[in-house]
Design a protein around this motif. Structure first.
Motif, PDB file in Angstrom:
ATOM      1  N   ARG A  31      43.241  40.758  31.447  1.00  0.00           N
ATOM      2  CA  ARG A  31      43.045  39.631  32.265  1.00  0.00           C
ATOM      3  C   ARG A  31      42.875  39.594  33.708  1.00  0.00           C
ATOM      4  N   LYS A  32      41.705  39.158  33.788  1.00  0.00           N
ATOM      5  CA  LYS A  32      41.608  39.042  35.287  1.00  0.00           C
ATOM      6  C   LYS A  32      42.179  38.472  35.589  1.00  0.00           C
ATOM      7  N   LEU A  33      42.474  38.984  37.324  1.00  0.00           N
ATOM      8  CA  LEU A  33      43.695  37.737  38.412  1.00  0.00           C
ATOM      9  C   LEU A  33      42.875  37.715  39.408  1.00  0.00           C
ATOM     10  N   LEU A  34      42.477  36.549  39.716  1.00  0.00           N
ATOM     11  CA  LEU A  34      42.443  35.793  40.656  1.00  0.00           C
ATOM     12  C   LEU A  34      42.891  36.382  42.058  1.00  0.00           C
ATOM     13  N   LEU A  35      41.916  36.657  42.597  1.00  0.00           N
ATOM     14  CA  LEU A  35      42.576  37.473  44.166  1.00  0.00           C
ATOM     15  C   LEU A  35      42.501  36.963  45.794  1.00  0.00           C
TER      16      LEU A  35
END
Length: 150
Positions: free
Chosen positions: A80-84
């Motif tokens: 899953r992609k993390l948003l930063l």
């Protein structure tokens, strides 16, 4: 209607790693995944983060399949992609390139707006004697609390 508190922690992280810095990141999820997280059916054991093409991904995070999901239910352990922010990703890249440092998911929670967030930390693996020291400090704290409660 009061929403129940969702707070999924990685209990081994603070024991196995010395956390130096933490970040809060959003998670890209599908509809059935967020429903499972809101019902508390997720886990962070054996989970880690990695960098690919300037993006941060979480690998091996367990989110149970949604009970009422149909044929379009999600895989339970997909990446899953993390948003930063770009600056946060650059800090993570810099730390990730140093020897001995890794990116560890610490906690998953639902914020006040109903969005799933993950707290990740930059950590360095503890040696066996560091772990023993942590256990001793925890036991000393328990004994002190016990003594002063009398």
């Amino acid at each position: 209607m009061k929403q129940q508190e969702v707070n999924i922690k990685n209990r081994r992280a603070k024991f196995d790693y010395e956390i130096s810095e933490t970040f809060t990141a959003g998670i890209v999820l599908t509809g059935t995944e967020i429903k499972s997280i809101r019902s508390g059916k997720a886990g962070l054991t054996d989970t880690f983060c990695y960098l690919a093409n300037g993006e941060v991904w979480v690998k091996n995070m367990y989110i149970a399949e949604y009970f009422y999901g149909s044929y379009n239910n999600h895989e339970s352990r997909r990446d899953r992609k993390l948003l930063l922010n770009k600056k946060e990703i650059q800090k993570l890249e810099k730390a990730f390139k140093e020897k001995g440092y890794t990116i560890i998911p610490l906690k998953v929670f639902i914020n006040e707006r109903g969005l799933a967030k993950m707290v990740i930390g930059i950590g360095r693996g503890k040696k066996e004697y560091d772990k023993r020291q942590s256990i001793k400090e925890r036991e000393d704290k328990i004994n002190i609390d016990r003594y002063f409660k009398k």
